[in-house]
Design a protein around this motif. Structure first.
Motif, mmCIF file in Angstrom:
data_model
loop_
_atom_site.group_PDB
_atom_site.id
_atom_site.type_symbol
_atom_site.label_atom_id
_atom_site.label_comp_id
_atom_site.label_asym_id
_atom_site.label_seq_id
_atom_site.Cartn_x
_atom_site.Cartn_y
_atom_site.Cartn_z
ATOM 1 N N ASP B 30 -5.226 -12.462 -7.578
ATOM 2 C CA ASP B 30 -4.506 -11.289 -8.059
ATOM 3 C C ASP B 30 -2.992 -11.406 -7.862
ATOM 4 O O ASP B 30 -2.218 -10.886 -8.668
ATOM 5 N N SER B 49 4.263 -11.050 -7.830
ATOM 6 C CA SER B 49 3.503 -10.039 -8.571
ATOM 7 C C SER B 49 2.147 -9.878 -7.901
ATOM 8 O O SER B 49 1.452 -10.869 -7.682
ATOM 9 N N VAL B 52 -1.352 -7.199 -12.406
ATOM 10 C CA VAL B 52 -0.861 -7.344 -13.776
ATOM 11 C C VAL B 52 0.106 -6.210 -14.104
ATOM 12 O O VAL B 52 -0.060 -5.080 -13.647
ATOM 13 N N ASN B 53 1.129 -6.559 -14.855
ATOM 14 C CA ASN B 53 2.148 -5.610 -15.323
ATOM 15 C C ASN B 53 2.993 -5.025 -14.208
ATOM 16 O O ASN B 53 3.621 -3.970 -14.381
ATOM 17 N N ASP B 54 3.027 -5.706 -13.070
ATOM 18 C CA ASP B 54 3.870 -5.256 -11.962
ATOM 19 C C ASP B 54 4.421 -6.476 -11.242
ATOM 20 O O ASP B 54 3.702 -7.462 -11.035
ATOM 21 N N SER B 67 7.445 -12.145 -16.058
ATOM 22 C CA SER B 67 6.532 -11.189 -16.669
ATOM 23 C C SER B 67 5.138 -11.471 -16.129
ATOM 24 O O SER B 67 4.841 -12.578 -15.688
ATOM 25 N N ARG B 68 4.280 -10.471 -16.172
ATOM 26 C CA ARG B 68 2.883 -10.644 -15.736
ATOM 27 C C ARG B 68 2.003 -9.826 -16.672
ATOM 28 O O ARG B 68 1.469 -8.787 -16.326
ATOM 29 N N GLU B 69 1.841 -10.366 -17.876
ATOM 30 C CA GLU B 69 1.046 -9.672 -18.890
ATOM 31 C C GLU B 69 -0.437 -9.993 -18.746
ATOM 32 O O GLU B 69 -1.292 -9.233 -19.214
ATOM 33 N N LYS B 70 -0.754 -11.119 -18.146
ATOM 34 C CA LYS B 70 -2.142 -11.517 -17.913
ATOM 35 C C LYS B 70 -2.299 -11.912 -16.447
ATOM 36 O O LYS B 70 -1.362 -12.418 -15.833
ATOM 37 N N LYS B 71 -3.476 -11.722 -15.931
ATOM 38 C CA LYS B 71 -3.732 -12.063 -14.535
ATOM 39 C C LYS B 71 -3.498 -13.543 -14.273
ATOM 40 O O LYS B 71 -3.050 -13.932 -13.200
ATOM 41 N N PHE B 74 2.025 -16.280 -15.003
ATOM 42 C CA PHE B 74 3.216 -15.675 -14.380
ATOM 43 C C PHE B 74 4.430 -16.557 -14.711
ATOM 44 O O PHE B 74 4.928 -17.305 -13.857
#
Lengths: 114, 114
Positions: B30, B49, B52-54, B67-71, B74
């Protein structure tokens, strides 16, 4: 402010003898400590870790000792082998879920002399 | 095989150019991290991160973006605002619940400026 310090940039040890790598820390909140081994142009590989509730952890040829009062940890490798030649980093963290950041020392280059 | 894949292994950047370093993991971890290593120094945290998304800034985030659009992914962008980008970049990941603070690293990307 270097919170994790490895004061010996390099160390040379005869094959078969004991290698002792040292690490000091200043942040008393650190409660989990790790050692990583790194070969040139590769990522670090996790070796061994220790929680602050223990003062010793052993895994094969590798033993980590923690002295909380002195804020000092050490990694012992016995017996030392040529393949142990690498840079060793100690790292420390505060075990708070959601704050799993590692703070690394500057590394010690270990050379095992055949 | 499960692991962390960084690409490319070597990357060259021209003045004023943005470049993106890839980091992919299939370990179902994660949390993911980006570090920078300079000669004679330890690993310094750029961004991390935990979901995801954070993502959060590390100690040296200026001149970088993530960016972290997918698990599994990165990516790190080194922008033209990073005036000294030449370094060895390492990506790491961990399963925060299972592995405590043990982070696992990719093989790294060496970035140089032309």
């Amino acid at each position: 402010d270097q919170q994790v310090k490895q004061n010996s940039p390099s160390l040379s040890v005869q094959e078969g003898r004991i290698s002792i790598l040292n690490c000091d820390y200043t942040n008393s909140m650190f409660d989990y400590f790790l050692w990583y081994k790194k070969y040139p142009a590769e990522g670090p590989t996790f070796l061994i870790s220790i929680s602050s509730i223990k003062d010793k952890n052993e895994d094969g040829r590798f033993t980590v000792f923690l002295n909380k009062s002195a804020k000092h940890l050490s990694l012992h490798i016995v017996p030392s082998q040529p393949g142990d030649s690498a840079v060793y980093f100690c790292a420390a963290s505060v075990t708070t879920f959601g704050n799993e950041k590692l703070t690394f020392g500057t590394g010690t280059r270990l050379t095992i002399i055949p | 095989d499960g692991g962390i894949t960084q690409s490319p292994k070597y990357l060259f950047r021209k003045e004023g150019q943005n470049v993106t370093l890839s980091c992919e993991q299939n370990l179902n971890h994660d949390a993911m991290y980006w570090y920078r290593q300079d000669p004679g120094q330890g690993l310094r945290l750029i961004y991390y991160s935990q979901i995801v998304n954070d993502f959060q800034k590390g100690d040296i985030a200026e001149g970088y973006s993530v960016s972290r659009e997918k698990k599994e992914s990165f990516p790190l962008t080194v922008t033209s605002a990073q005036k000294n980008p030449t370094a060895f970049y390492l990506c790491a990941s961990t399963n925060r619940k299972r592995d405590k603070n043990i982070q696992y690293f990719g093989a790294g990307t060496r970035l140089s400026v032309l």
